[in-house]
Scaffold this motif. Structure first.
Motif, PDB file in Angstrom:
ATOM      1  N   PRO A  89       3.169  -1.872  -0.717  1.00  0.00           N
ATOM      2  CA  PRO A  89       3.097  -3.772  -1.156  1.00  0.00           C
ATOM      3  C   PRO A  89       2.010  -4.516  -0.214  1.00  0.00           C
ATOM      4  O   PRO A  89       2.027  -5.015  -0.125  1.00  0.00           O
ATOM      5  CB  PRO A  89       3.804  -4.184  -2.008  1.00  0.00           C
ATOM      6  N   LEU A  90       2.823  -4.059   1.210  1.00  0.00           N
ATOM      7  CA  LEU A  90       2.683  -4.607   1.953  1.00  0.00           C
ATOM      8  C   LEU A  90       0.969  -3.907   2.861  1.00  0.00           C
ATOM      9  O   LEU A  90       0.147  -5.059   3.558  1.00  0.00           O
ATOM     10  CB  LEU A  90       3.505  -4.271   3.608  1.00  0.00           C
ATOM     11  N   HIS A  91      -0.026  -3.109   2.135  1.00  0.00           N
ATOM     12  CA  HIS A  91      -0.648  -2.729   2.821  1.00  0.00           C
ATOM     13  C   HIS A  91      -2.296  -4.340   2.055  1.00  0.00           C
ATOM     14  O   HIS A  91      -1.464  -4.492   0.767  1.00  0.00           O
ATOM     15  CB  HIS A  91      -1.653  -0.869   2.280  1.00  0.00           C
ATOM     16  N   LEU A  92      -3.185  -4.354   3.009  1.00  0.00           N
ATOM     17  CA  LEU A  92      -4.083  -4.952   2.100  1.00  0.00           C
ATOM     18  C   LEU A  92      -5.424  -3.752   0.930  1.00  0.00           C
ATOM     19  O   LEU A  92      -5.370  -3.062   1.340  1.00  0.00           O
ATOM     20  CB  LEU A  92      -5.213  -5.223   3.339  1.00  0.00           C
ATOM     21  N   ASN A  93      -5.625  -4.949   0.470  1.00  0.00           N
ATOM     22  CA  ASN A  93      -6.531  -4.714  -0.927  1.00  0.00           C
ATOM     23  C   ASN A  93      -8.054  -4.931  -0.328  1.00  0.00           C
ATOM     24  O   ASN A  93      -8.301  -4.789   1.101  1.00  0.00           O
ATOM     25  CB  ASN A  93      -6.564  -5.098  -2.388  1.00  0.00           C
ATOM     26  N   ILE A  94      -8.895  -4.746  -0.352  1.00  0.00           N
ATOM     27  CA  ILE A  94     -10.443  -3.459  -0.844  1.00  0.00           C
ATOM     28  C   ILE A  94     -11.029  -5.250   0.066  1.00  0.00           C
ATOM     29  O   ILE A  94     -11.608  -5.574   0.700  1.00  0.00           O
ATOM     30  CB  ILE A  94     -11.134  -3.104  -1.528  1.00  0.00           C
TER      31      ILE A  94
ATOM     32  N   LYS B 171      -3.320  -9.338   0.668  1.00  0.00           N
ATOM     33  CA  LYS B 171      -1.650  -8.594  -0.041  1.00  0.00           C
ATOM     34  C   LYS B 171      -1.942  -9.145  -1.249  1.00  0.00           C
ATOM     35  O   LYS B 171      -1.728  -9.717  -2.100  1.00  0.00           O
ATOM     36  CB  LYS B 171      -0.889  -9.010   0.822  1.00  0.00           C
ATOM     37  N   THR B 172      -2.121  -7.991  -2.688  1.00  0.00           N
ATOM     38  CA  THR B 172      -1.091  -8.237  -3.921  1.00  0.00           C
ATOM     39  C   THR B 172      -0.305  -7.165  -3.749  1.00  0.00           C
ATOM     40  O   THR B 172      -0.340  -6.324  -4.098  1.00  0.00           O
ATOM     41  CB  THR B 172      -3.054  -7.705  -4.609  1.00  0.00           C
ATOM     42  N   PRO B 173       0.185  -7.583  -5.505  1.00  0.00           N
ATOM     43  CA  PRO B 173       1.214  -6.312  -5.839  1.00  0.00           C
ATOM     44  C   PRO B 173       0.386  -4.881  -6.709  1.00  0.00           C
ATOM     45  O   PRO B 173      -0.930  -4.909  -7.134  1.00  0.00           O
ATOM     46  CB  PRO B 173       2.045  -7.654  -7.042  1.00  0.00           C
ATOM     47  N   LEU B 174       1.142  -4.104  -6.015  1.00  0.00           N
ATOM     48  CA  LEU B 174       0.266  -2.783  -7.304  1.00  0.00           C
ATOM     49  C   LEU B 174       0.636  -2.721  -7.793  1.00  0.00           C
ATOM     50  O   LEU B 174       1.563  -3.073  -8.577  1.00  0.00           O
ATOM     51  CB  LEU B 174       1.767  -1.509  -6.061  1.00  0.00           C
TER      52      LEU B 174
END
Length: 113
Positions: free
Chosen positions: A24-29, A33-36
């Protein structure tokens, strides 16, 4: 096996590939930071039931081949029966190991309190 066999058309666009996030700490496109979210919607219970059903089908296939070997020995190759029995035994051993680890992890988590 090509990467296109694994990814759907909406995941690949030119040279860009949508990478699955597992932390969840990874960034989306979009760099946020959004919830998985679970993309396929399968719960842990459904995954475990699917795995147990797979083990059951391996055991049933082995039993069916063994019964067929007893009733009509010429219809079944001995190697096919041996392979089916080994596959059933291996899947059962792996399932037992996973369940044992899950139970010990649960006991360890509950003992931390």
């Amino acid at each position: 096996m090509s990467i296109l066999d694994v990814l759907s058309n909406n995941q690949v666009s030119g040279d860009l590939v949508d990478i699955k996030r597992t932390n969840p700490l990874h960034l989306n496109i979009d760099g946020e930071k959004t919830p998985l979210t679970n993309s396929d919607g399968a719960t842990f219970e459904e995954l475990m039931l699917e795995a147990v059903n797979g083990v059951n089908s391996d055991q049933m296939e082995s039993a069916d081949l063994m019964q067929q070997m007893i009733t009509n020995p010429d219809s079944v190759d001995t190697h096919d029966l041996t392979i089916a029995m080994a596959k059933a035994e291996m899947s059962l051993n792996v399932t037992k190991a996973v369940i044992d680890k899950a139970v010990s992890a649960y006991k360890e988590i509950t003992s931390l309190r």
